[in-house]
Design an enzyme around this catalytic site. Sequence first.
Site, PDB file in Angstrom:
ATOM      1  N   GLY A  44       0.824  -1.210   0.000  1.00 61.53           N
ATOM      2  CA  GLY A  44       0.000   0.000   0.000  1.00 61.53           C
ATOM      3  C   GLY A  44       0.851   1.249   0.000  1.00 61.53           C
ATOM      4  N   GLN A  49       2.942   9.873   1.238  1.00 65.37           N
ATOM      5  CA  GLN A  49       4.235   9.188   1.138  1.00 65.37           C
ATOM      6  C   GLN A  49       4.986   9.513  -0.148  1.00 65.37           C
ATOM      7  OE1 GLN A  49       2.477   5.136   2.140  1.00 65.37           O
ATOM      8  NE2 GLN A  49       4.488   5.008   3.120  1.00 65.37           N
ATOM      9  N   CYS A  91       6.239  -0.527   6.533  1.00 65.38           N
ATOM     10  CA  CYS A  91       5.796   0.697   5.863  1.00 65.38           C
ATOM     11  C   CYS A  91       6.911   1.155   4.944  1.00 65.38           C
ATOM     12  CB  CYS A  91       5.499   1.769   6.922  1.00 65.38           C
ATOM     13  SG  CYS A  91       4.999   3.352   6.229  1.00 65.38           S
ATOM     14  N   LEU A  92       6.555   1.535   3.729  1.00 67.44           N
ATOM     15  CA  LEU A  92       7.585   1.946   2.764  1.00 67.44           C
ATOM     16  C   LEU A  92       8.359   3.182   3.228  1.00 67.44           C
ATOM     17  CD1 LEU A  92       5.708   1.337  -0.618  1.00 67.44           C
ATOM     18  CD2 LEU A  92       7.547  -0.043   0.373  1.00 67.44           C
ATOM     19  N   HIS A 133      -3.903   0.859   7.934  1.00 69.93           N
ATOM     20  CA  HIS A 133      -2.547   1.452   7.930  1.00 69.93           C
ATOM     21  C   HIS A 133      -2.502   2.651   6.986  1.00 69.93           C
ATOM     22  CE1 HIS A 133       2.011   1.131   7.866  1.00 69.93           C
ATOM     23  NE2 HIS A 133       1.764   1.872   6.810  1.00 69.93           N
ATOM     24  N   GLU A 134      -3.030   2.469   5.768  1.00 72.80           N
ATOM     25  CA  GLU A 134      -2.972   3.566   4.787  1.00 72.80           C
ATOM     26  C   GLU A 134      -3.892   4.720   5.177  1.00 72.80           C
ATOM     27  OE1 GLU A 134      -0.551   3.532   2.832  1.00 72.80           O
ATOM     28  OE2 GLU A 134      -0.100   1.423   3.113  1.00 72.80           O
ATOM     29  N   HIS A 137      -2.197   7.124   7.394  1.00 69.70           N
ATOM     30  CA  HIS A 137      -1.272   8.071   6.735  1.00 69.70           C
ATOM     31  C   HIS A 137      -1.991   9.380   6.386  1.00 69.70           C
ATOM     32  CE1 HIS A 137       2.566   6.082   6.244  1.00 69.70           C
ATOM     33  NE2 HIS A 137       2.002   4.980   5.791  1.00 69.70           N
TER      34      HIS A 137
HETATM   35 NI    NI Z   1       2.897   3.130   5.597  1.00 65.62          NI
END
Ligand code: NI
Length: 166
Positions: A44, A49, A91-92, A133-134, A137
């Site tokens: 995701g 991000q 997480c990226l 999670h997303e 953000h």
């Molecule tokens: Ni993340």
Amino acid sequence: MKPIVLYGDPVLREKAKPVEKIDQAVKNLVAQMTATLKNAKGLGLAAPQVGEPIRIFILDLSAVDLTESVRVFINPEIMETSGEILMEEGCLSFPGIYQKIVRPERVKMKATGLDGKIFTVHAGGILARAMLHEFDHLEGKLFIDYFSPVSRALLRGKLKRLATAL
Ligand code: NI
């Protein structure tokens, strides 16, 4: 593709703004986010991000579920959550950091698709986890906020290195 913003960049702590209109700029951003997510082999990615504090996230669970393809959530809203479950997340924006955290087990979310149509998803398992999670953000919330004081202390060095790599 767009570069992925790492922990320490203040954009990750901003509350993202609603999308007013699904215009060409939004479509281009989603295309860039999709290419970026595929390249990073992540599950995701939220617009903040890639440095855009607007309310869009995408998911690509095709690596864990062959029936999945890229899902686009614009202006998502959480309608309902239930249960609790401990699952590992990454997480990226935090390369190399994985941690088990507790979140709701199931979620019902409403969002607008790229076609402008409103849809609702009732999810459990990894899909629910990725959606929650997303969504966070877009609120400027990060998965480390759920870490216990002990695991945060253990990761302090790694987090500091990420934040100063900017
Ligand atoms: Ni993340």
